[in-house]
Design an enzyme around this catalytic site. Structure first.
Site, PDB file in Angstrom:
ATOM      1  CG  LEU A 174      -2.100  -0.936   1.145  1.00  0.00           C
ATOM      2  CD1 LEU A 174      -2.822  -0.963   2.474  1.00  0.00           C
ATOM      3  CD2 LEU A 174      -3.052  -0.491   0.049  1.00  0.00           C
ATOM      4  NE  ARG A 175       6.877   1.293   2.428  1.00  0.00           N
ATOM      5  CZ  ARG A 175       8.090   0.737   2.586  1.00  0.00           C
ATOM      6  NH1 ARG A 175       9.104   1.162   1.882  1.00  0.00           N
ATOM      7  NH2 ARG A 175       8.266  -0.243   3.435  1.00  0.00           N
ATOM      8  N   GLY A 176       2.766   2.577  -2.089  1.00  0.00           N
ATOM      9  CA  GLY A 176       2.657   3.364  -3.306  1.00  0.00           C
ATOM     10  C   GLY A 176       1.441   4.266  -3.283  1.00  0.00           C
TER      11      GLY A 176
END
Lengths: 674, 382
Positions: free
Chosen positions: B320-322
């Site tokens: 989910l970092r993106g």
């Protein structure tokens, strides 16, 4: 070593010849197409004259460098050690003002000497930290001579670059911190013995490149036995009147009045501009000219025109002038831009219209408050462009021209990235630094441990638990001090792809071969191996890509690999073997992946003849075995006979391409590389 | 053999200071030759090239401004050709950043509103009522830095002279609430890189060495630059940076001339040049200040979230970092633009910087991650 002798010249050799300008025994005589322009290029005086002018330029570069070492960045001097280089260095030293700091830096310098750090011996003696200043700070205002500059590690290169960029050195080491002025100029001595040139990152920042490798004592002459260099050194008028600069004279004469007029006009306007010391018009114009010239010579880096501008200004300043004349630009282009040329400018600028310049003359959309430019005479600036370009072209060594003409325009970059490989790739079992750690889990780094312990000695002796030993001369080492060496864990593998790009490896097969290599590259990437690429076709073999870890570059080179011509198989194997032996000497473990159909038809000497070529190829194969170089032969041919035999004599693993699907092939390489 | 007596003679090492003054006398022992004639001003006081005078390199400038507005985007990586002004831009940022308020005397430059317990200095010393205004630190991590100077170490001098066990803060302490810049990040030793990433992620520097044991705040934006031809960055390192930009040498002659012209003008008269750009710098600084104030109020509608999610899905980014970075970056950009709502327009503009280094790598797809991101942007937003 022995293997290297017999091999045909790989790229580096050719490269040297191109840079050297004079190595007429170079690839030109090797049966390549004769340079189309050979007849018109050398000035009438012959090569002696060319080298005399090289020498004069070299002296001029030295004089300019000596006048302001830091702003010119420095000089890359390519020359073997010998009297010519000595004389040049003598001249340079004589030109520097009295008391200028001079330092000599060994290529393998350690950080504590380069940047500054703890003086271990003194610290131990004093029992408290004693620091020593670094060489970079010591050389402030002077110059640093670096012998064997091509051997500088990437780390040292980066440190030098940082100091050159900021004119200062930041130290955060061994408990000390500070920032010190370090405005030095560099003289990089490139012996030219190795294939690798000086790191691009560094040479890009230095204004001058001087190549004395082809200059003999005869050309220097007795007159310059003690070259009296000074800032006032008369500008060399070479080659006297016949040469290329001679051709410039009429143009220069024609232009001078208009140029002076422009300068005078701008000085009138300058009353407004100069209030804030902003750029006046001819300067702005000068920069367009230098940029356009750089672009025409195929120079990508923006530092080149910037350095040229600095040098032009330096020339003017030494002449006691405030403004720039076209002669200044001509000289700057000759000394700074010409040696960086990667391609030939359009031979007659007037034929090809140059819309670029007209664009360039206008202010950029993001208009800066600095240049309040009035519209200018375009015809005039265009002429100036031509003159500067012509001057730069005149200074390009004739063999370079021939090479470039024969080989077509070269792509950018060339040899960059060589250092990177060395940087991130400390070789097998070599310590790459030390860190705090448990000596049971690594090798003790004694010096680093002492270094860590040294500053504390007095304190520790004072502390009660150590009272017992306080009288002894020993050093108190605590577990905290212990440093272990960090070593590269495994042997680094370099896969050398030796690719048959000949016509017999018909074109669609070449495409397949490329595909196969890509798969192998992906494999190498995952394993963090290095790759190199050797291609052979036509008359000889070439190292297309020196060992690198940059996949992007490998991919780029591969995509641009041309095909066609004969199959100089022996030459290809020789080149790959030379490279492999070099890698092995450096502590790496090379693997050769040979992609060919095994049907050699060009011998080492570059002549046709299937029988002789075949024999030589087999001999080369036996050499691989003799050297114990692991190899893998991927047969790209339809009939297995030739390749199979070659694989047998070389004791290479044999994989025919038709069956070599992705998985099988990478498995084969994996097996070969162990 | 190449003999060079002149140089060798002058190279004789400086006499070692064995009995000299007890202080860390580096400055004093360094050769000071400033009295030499016609010496230009000291490089230590030359102003930085103004940020607003940088020609082109829009993506890099945008990324740096975004990091200045919202440090939580998590670092900027600038990779590209030599001589494209990577270092110039980052050093220029320092002059641009609005000043911050700090606790006077605190070596970590704590925010007066922060909890004193988080800081070893403020926890012990009573905070003065008045705070001071200080420049946001932009700390250079020079190559060759040793671990003790990065992390901080026992203050030897005090230990030796006073017998006190005192902590001497290192670069991480100095970078607190600011930026830590590493040029040639790919040349930094692995163990230092790991350490930096760890601290950057947690915002706390834990020191356990030489009998010291303490934790201090070290919240900073990590900015790294490098040249891919000098060696690639470890993939694990890559996606720890919030934004990644690519810079290339401009090819258009007009731009090239302008770059050289400005650089040249700056070199000849740094102060005059900076003065000429002072107004533009001020305006940009104001833009950052305004954007920071606005940041909390910029709305992120569901539609924008959905676009971001679809984009990340199309690109197959891990985790989910993106998406998170994409959202934060788009919000900071909206704030910079003076918009109160994040729209697809913002997302499109930040997508390459926020996502290109998070794609599952196909090492051979040379069309490169930038092209892939652009393709995906076109598909998702068509």
């Amino acid at each position: 070593m022995g293997g290297g002798r017999a091999t045909p010249r790989p790229l580096g050799e050719e490269d040297r010849a191109r840079r050297g300008g004079m190595d007429s025994a170079g690839p030109l005589s090797q049966g390549a197409t004769p340079p189309p322009s050979a007849s018109r290029l050398p000035p009438p005086g012959g090569e002696g004259d060319v080298q005399r002018s090289v020498w004069t330029d070299a002296l001029r570069a030295a004089a300019l460098f000596a006048a302001d070492p830091h702003s010119s960045g420095g000089i890359v001097l390519r020359a073997g050690s010998g009297p010519v280089r000595e004389r040049w260095l003598d001249g340079l030293r004589a030109a520097l003002p009295e008391g200028t700091p001079l330092r000599r830096m060994p290529a393998a310098i350690a950080d504590d000497r380069l940047l500054g750090g703890l003086d271990l011996a003194a610290t131990l003696r004093a029992g408290r930290p004693v620091t020593q200043s670094g060489l970079l700070a010591e050389a402030d205002g002077g110059m640093i001579v670096v012998p064997m500059a091509e051997r500088l590690s990437a780390g040292t290169v980066a440190r030098l670059c940082a100091a050159l960029d900021t004119g200062a050195v930041s130290v955060e080491r061994d408990g000390m911190h500070g920032r010190h002025p370090a405005r030095f100029g560099l003289v990089l001595l490139d012996e030219g013995a190795e294939d690798e040139p000086v790191a691009e990152a560094l040479s890009d920042r230095l204004a001058f490149r001087v190549d004395l490798s082809a200059v003999g004592l005869r050309e220097i002459g007795n007159a310059t036995l003690r070259p009296r260099l000074s800032s006032q050194l008369p500008r060399p008028q070479v080659p006297a009147s016949e040469g290329l600069e001679g051709r410039l004279q009429p143009a220069a004469r024609r232009l001078r009045p208009s140029f002076e007029a422009a300068e005078a006009a701008s000085q009138d306007q300058g009353l407004i501009g100069s209030q804030r010391g902003s750029a006046n018009k001819p300067d702005g114009d000068a920069i367009s000219t230098l940029c356009a010239t750089a672009a025409d010579l195929g120079i990508v880096s923006l530092r080149a025109p910037l350095l040229a501008a600095r040098i032009a200004r330096l020339v003017a300043r030494l002449d006691g002038r405030a403004g720039l004349t076209e002669a200044d630009l001509v000289e700057a282009a000759r000394l700074v831009l010409a040696p960086r040329a990667t391609r030939l400018p359009a031979s007659d600028p007037s034929e090809a219209p140059e819309p670029r310049f007209e664009e360039g003359a206008g202010p950029a959309p993001n208009d800066s408050p600095m240049d309040g430019e009035a519209p200018e005479s375009e015809a005039q600036s265009k002429n100036l462009d031509e003159i500067v370009l012509e001057a730069a072209r005149a200074a390009i060594p004739p063999n370079l021209l021939a090479q470039l003409l024969a080989g077509g325009p070269r792509l950018r970059g060339g040899k960059a990235g060589r250092m990177g490989a060395a940087a991130s790739a400390p070789r097998t079992g070599r310590p790459i630094g030390s860190r705090a750690g448990d000596p049971r889990r690594g090798r003790l780094d004694l010096i680093a441990t002492l270094r860590a312990a040294a500053p504390w000695q007095r304190l520790r002796r004072r502390q009660v638990p150590y009272a017992v030993i306080s009288g002894s001369p020993g050093i108190v080492v605590l577990p905290d001090d212990i440093r272990i060496k960090t070593l590269r864990q495994r042997t680094e593998t370099t896969t050398i792809f030796c690719v048959d790009a000949s016509g017999s490896a018909a074109l669609e097969r070449l495409a397949e071969t490329k595909g196969a290599i890509e798969l192998l590259l992906a494999e190498s990437y995952v394993r963090r191996d290095r790759v190199a690429l050797v291609a052979f076709r036509g008359a000889g073999a070439e190292v297309m890509l020196p060992p690198t870890r940059s996949l992007a570059r490998a991919k780029r080179v591969l995509a641009g690999l041309p095909g066609g011509g004969g199959t100089p198989l022996a030459a290809g194997i020789d080149a790959a073997a030379t490279l492999a032996l070099g890698i092995r000497r450096g502590g790496g473990s090379p693997v050769i992946v040979l992609l060919t159909d095994g049907r050699a038809n060009v011998s080492r000497s570059g002549e046709g003849g299937r029988v002789r070529a075949g024999e030589e190829a087999l001999a080369a194969g036996r050499m691989l075995r003799a050297f114990g170089l692991p190899a893998l032969l991927i047969d790209t041919g339809a009939r297995p006979e030739g390749a199979r035999r070659l694989a047998d004599v070389a004791e290479a693993r044999y994989v025919p391409l038709p069956h070599a699907d992705a998985g099988a092939m990478s498995a084969a390489v994996r097996a070969a590389t162990g | 053999m190449f003999e060079d007596p002149h140089v060798i003679a002058s190279e004789a090492k400086q006499s070692r200071d064995v009995s000299g003054s007890p202080e860390r006398s580096w400055m004093a022992s360094a050769p000071l030759r400033n009295d030499r004639a016609k010496r230009p001003q000291s490089p230590l006081t030359v102003p930085a090239f103004p940020f607003t005078a940088i020609v082109g390199q829009d993506e890099m400038r945008q990324a740096l401004l975004i990091a200045a507005v919202d440090p939580s985007v998590g670092g900027v990586l600038v990779f590209g050709d030599r001589g494209t002004g990577k270092s110039t831009a980052i050093r220029a940022l320092a002059a641009l950043l609005p000043k911050m308020r700090a606790v006077p005397g605190c070596p970590y430059a704590c925010d007066p509103d922060s909890s004193p317990q988080a800081c070893p200095h403020c926890a012990v010393n009573q905070r003065p009522k008045k705070s001071v205004e200080t420049p946001v630190p932009v700390v250079d991590l020079p190559l060759g830095a040793t671990e003790d100077r990065v992390v901080g170490a026992l203050d030897l001098e005090r230990a030796l002279s006073l017998g006190e066990k005192a902590f001497e803060p290192g670069l991480l302490a100095r970078a607190n609430r600011g930026f830590l810049y590493i040029d040639e990040v790919n040349l930094l030793e692995d163990h230092l890189v790991d350490l930096l990433l760890d601290v950057a992620a947690s915002g706390i520097n834990t020191v356990e060495r030489e009998g010291l044991s303490l934790r201090h705040p070290a919240k900073f934006v990590l900015v790294g630059s490098g040249n891919p031809e000098e060696g690639e960055l470890r993939p694990q390192l890559l996606d720890r940076f919030g934004l990644a930009c690519e810079v290339t040498t401009p090819t258009e002659i007009k731009t090239r001339i302008e770059v050289v012209r400005r650089r040249d003008a700056f070199e000849r008269d740094p102060h005059g040049f900076c003065e000429a750009y002072a107004k533009a710098e001020k305006a940009t600084q104001k833009r950052i200040t305004k954007a920071r104030e606005r940041l909390g109020e910029v709305a992120v509608p569901d539609a924008a979230l959905e676009s971001a999610a679809r984009l990340c899905l199309a690109l197959g980014t891990d985790g989910l970092r993106g998406e998170l970075t994409l959202m934060r970056t788009a919000r900071a950009l909206a704030a910079l633009d003076g918009d109160m709502t994040v729209t697809d327009h913002h997302i499109k503009r930040v997508a390459p910087s926020a996502l290109r280094h998070r794609l599952r790598r196909n090492p051979l797809d040379e069309s490169g991650s930038t092209a892939r991101v652009e393709r995906a942007v076109e598909e998702v937003f068509s």
